[in-house]
Design a protein around this motif. Structure first.
Motif, PDB file in Angstrom:
ATOM      1  N   ILE A   1       0.842  -1.195   0.000  1.00  0.00           N
ATOM      2  CA  ILE A   1       0.000   0.000   0.000  1.00  0.00           C
ATOM      3  C   ILE A   1       0.878   1.246   0.000  1.00  0.00           C
ATOM      4  N   GLU A   2       1.921   1.232   0.805  1.00  0.00           N
ATOM      5  CA  GLU A   2       2.839   2.375   0.892  1.00  0.00           C
ATOM      6  C   GLU A   2       3.491   2.666  -0.464  1.00  0.00           C
ATOM      7  N   GLU A   3       3.880   1.625  -1.180  1.00  0.00           N
ATOM      8  CA  GLU A   3       4.518   1.800  -2.484  1.00  0.00           C
ATOM      9  C   GLU A   3       3.539   2.339  -3.529  1.00  0.00           C
ATOM     10  N   GLN A   4       2.269   1.973  -3.421  1.00  0.00           N
ATOM     11  CA  GLN A   4       1.262   2.370  -4.405  1.00  0.00           C
ATOM     12  C   GLN A   4       0.691   3.770  -4.170  1.00  0.00           C
ATOM     13  N   HIS A   5       0.847   4.293  -2.956  1.00  0.00           N
ATOM     14  CA  HIS A   5       0.214   5.567  -2.597  1.00  0.00           C
ATOM     15  C   HIS A   5       1.239   6.511  -1.976  1.00  0.00           C
ATOM     16  N   PRO A   6       1.832   7.387  -2.774  1.00  0.00           N
ATOM     17  CA  PRO A   6       2.882   8.274  -2.260  1.00  0.00           C
ATOM     18  C   PRO A   6       2.394   9.307  -1.242  1.00  0.00           C
ATOM     19  N   THR A   7       1.079   9.473  -1.081  1.00  0.00           N
ATOM     20  CA  THR A   7       0.586  10.412  -0.075  1.00  0.00           C
ATOM     21  C   THR A   7       0.590   9.798   1.327  1.00  0.00           C
ATOM     22  N   LEU A   8       0.929   8.522   1.428  1.00  0.00           N
ATOM     23  CA  LEU A   8       1.000   7.880   2.737  1.00  0.00           C
ATOM     24  C   LEU A   8       2.411   8.004   3.292  1.00  0.00           C
ATOM     25  N   LEU A   9       2.486   8.243   4.580  1.00  0.00           N
ATOM     26  CA  LEU A   9       3.748   8.488   5.259  1.00  0.00           C
ATOM     27  C   LEU A   9       3.880   7.499   6.413  1.00  0.00           C
ATOM     28  N   ARG A  10       4.989   6.771   6.462  1.00  0.00           N
ATOM     29  CA  ARG A  10       5.187   5.799   7.538  1.00  0.00           C
ATOM     30  C   ARG A  10       5.623   6.531   8.801  1.00  0.00           C
ATOM     31  N   ILE A  11       4.904   6.278   9.909  1.00  0.00           N
ATOM     32  CA  ILE A  11       5.290   6.869  11.186  1.00  0.00           C
ATOM     33  C   ILE A  11       5.700   5.806  12.199  1.00  0.00           C
ATOM     34  N   HIS A  12       5.432   4.564  11.873  1.00  0.00           N
ATOM     35  CA  HIS A  12       5.768   3.451  12.768  1.00  0.00           C
ATOM     36  C   HIS A  12       5.814   2.186  11.925  1.00  0.00           C
ATOM     37  N   ARG A  13       6.431   1.168  12.440  1.00  0.00           N
ATOM     38  CA  ARG A  13       6.553  -0.085  11.689  1.00  0.00           C
ATOM     39  C   ARG A  13       5.199  -0.605  11.210  1.00  0.00           C
ATOM     40  N   HIS A  14       4.158  -0.375  12.011  1.00  0.00           N
ATOM     41  CA  HIS A  14       2.830  -0.897  11.686  1.00  0.00           C
ATOM     42  C   HIS A  14       1.831   0.176  11.273  1.00  0.00           C
TER      43      HIS A  14
ATOM     44  N   PRO B   1       1.341   7.120  17.896  1.00  0.00           N
ATOM     45  CA  PRO B   1       2.761   7.129  18.254  1.00  0.00           C
ATOM     46  C   PRO B   1       3.662   7.094  17.019  1.00  0.00           C
ATOM     47  N   VAL B   2       4.726   7.886  17.083  1.00  0.00           N
ATOM     48  CA  VAL B   2       5.725   7.932  16.011  1.00  0.00           C
ATOM     49  C   VAL B   2       6.967   7.209  16.519  1.00  0.00           C
ATOM     50  N   SER B   3       7.483   6.312  15.727  1.00  0.00           N
ATOM     51  CA  SER B   3       8.697   5.587  16.073  1.00  0.00           C
ATOM     52  C   SER B   3       9.848   6.566  16.274  1.00  0.00           C
ATOM     53  N   ARG B   4      10.657   6.344  17.310  1.00  0.00           N
ATOM     54  CA  ARG B   4      11.824   7.214  17.550  1.00  0.00           C
ATOM     55  C   ARG B   4      12.714   7.285  16.327  1.00  0.00           C
ATOM     56  N   ARG B   5      12.822   6.181  15.628  1.00  0.00           N
ATOM     57  CA  ARG B   5      13.669   6.105  14.434  1.00  0.00           C
ATOM     58  C   ARG B   5      13.155   7.004  13.310  1.00  0.00           C
ATOM     59  N   LEU B   6      11.844   7.277  13.284  1.00  0.00           N
ATOM     60  CA  LEU B   6      11.244   8.044  12.195  1.00  0.00           C
ATOM     61  C   LEU B   6      10.901   9.491  12.558  1.00  0.00           C
ATOM     62  N   VAL B   7      11.074   9.887  13.819  1.00  0.00           N
ATOM     63  CA  VAL B   7      10.695  11.237  14.246  1.00  0.00           C
ATOM     64  C   VAL B   7      11.389  12.306  13.403  1.00  0.00           C
ATOM     65  N   ALA B   8      12.687  12.183  13.182  1.00  0.00           N
ATOM     66  CA  ALA B   8      13.427  13.195  12.409  1.00  0.00           C
ATOM     67  C   ALA B   8      12.861  13.320  10.996  1.00  0.00           C
ATOM     68  N   ASP B   9      12.529  12.195  10.362  1.00  0.00           N
ATOM     69  CA  ASP B   9      11.963  12.230   9.010  1.00  0.00           C
ATOM     70  C   ASP B   9      10.608  12.931   8.997  1.00  0.00           C
ATOM     71  N   ILE B  10       9.792  12.673  10.002  1.00  0.00           N
ATOM     72  CA  ILE B  10       8.461  13.276  10.065  1.00  0.00           C
ATOM     73  C   ILE B  10       8.590  14.786  10.317  1.00  0.00           C
ATOM     74  N   ARG B  11       9.510  15.175  11.200  1.00  0.00           N
ATOM     75  CA  ARG B  11       9.742  16.612  11.439  1.00  0.00           C
ATOM     76  C   ARG B  11      10.196  17.305  10.154  1.00  0.00           C
ATOM     77  N   GLN B  12      11.094  16.661   9.430  1.00  0.00           N
ATOM     78  CA  GLN B  12      11.586  17.210   8.161  1.00  0.00           C
ATOM     79  C   GLN B  12      10.421  17.389   7.179  1.00  0.00           C
ATOM     80  N   PHE B  13       9.549  16.392   7.124  1.00  0.00           N
ATOM     81  CA  PHE B  13       8.378  16.487   6.251  1.00  0.00           C
ATOM     82  C   PHE B  13       7.510  17.678   6.639  1.00  0.00           C
ATOM     83  N   LEU B  14       7.250  17.838   7.941  1.00  0.00           N
ATOM     84  CA  LEU B  14       6.426  18.960   8.417  1.00  0.00           C
ATOM     85  C   LEU B  14       7.059  20.303   8.064  1.00  0.00           C
ATOM     86  N   ARG B  15       8.362  20.408   8.229  1.00  0.00           N
ATOM     87  CA  ARG B  15       9.052  21.662   7.871  1.00  0.00           C
ATOM     88  C   ARG B  15       8.891  21.980   6.404  1.00  0.00           C
ATOM     89  N   GLY B  16       8.994  20.957   5.579  1.00  0.00           N
ATOM     90  CA  GLY B  16       8.822  21.141   4.127  1.00  0.00           C
ATOM     91  C   GLY B  16       7.416  21.569   3.774  1.00  0.00           C
TER      92      GLY B  16
END
Length: 108
Positions: A45-58, A89-104
């Protein structure tokens, strides 16, 4: 997204999707009209829909609905989505990526 709800197949427009969560062998789609299930893997689903953003493994969120990141009482980072009462909840590993997305998103 093609999903099943109450035994019938239905198409859910991406604009109505809040988030998706993998639960065992199904993915639960949380949208304006309620919840629906699909057996398509979250990764596909993630590969087919670029508007989706992963925030956690699940968990994938509709990036167009992301409003902010908040700090939970226990120190975890939570995603706040527009028109969605639940904080995710946002995975600690992905927090920086999500913040970067928000800034953009906030740049003119």
């Amino acid at each position: 997204l093609l999903a099943r709800s109450s035994g019938a197949e239905q198409r859910i427009p991406m604009g109505e999707v809040f988030y998706l969560q993998a639960e065992q062998k199904y993915v639960v789609i949380h949208a304006l009209g309620g919840e629906a299930l699909t057996d398509v893997p979250l990764r596909d689903i993630e590969e087919q829909h670029p508007t989706l953003l992963r925030i956690h493994r699940h968990t994938l969120i509709n990036a167009n609905r992301l409003e902010a990141l908040e700090r939970g009482d226990d120190g975890t980072t939570l995603a706040r989505l527009r028109h969605c009462a639940r904080r995710l909840p946002v995975s600690r590993r992905l927090v920086a990526d999500i913040r970067q997305f928000l800034r953009g998103q906030s740049e003119p």
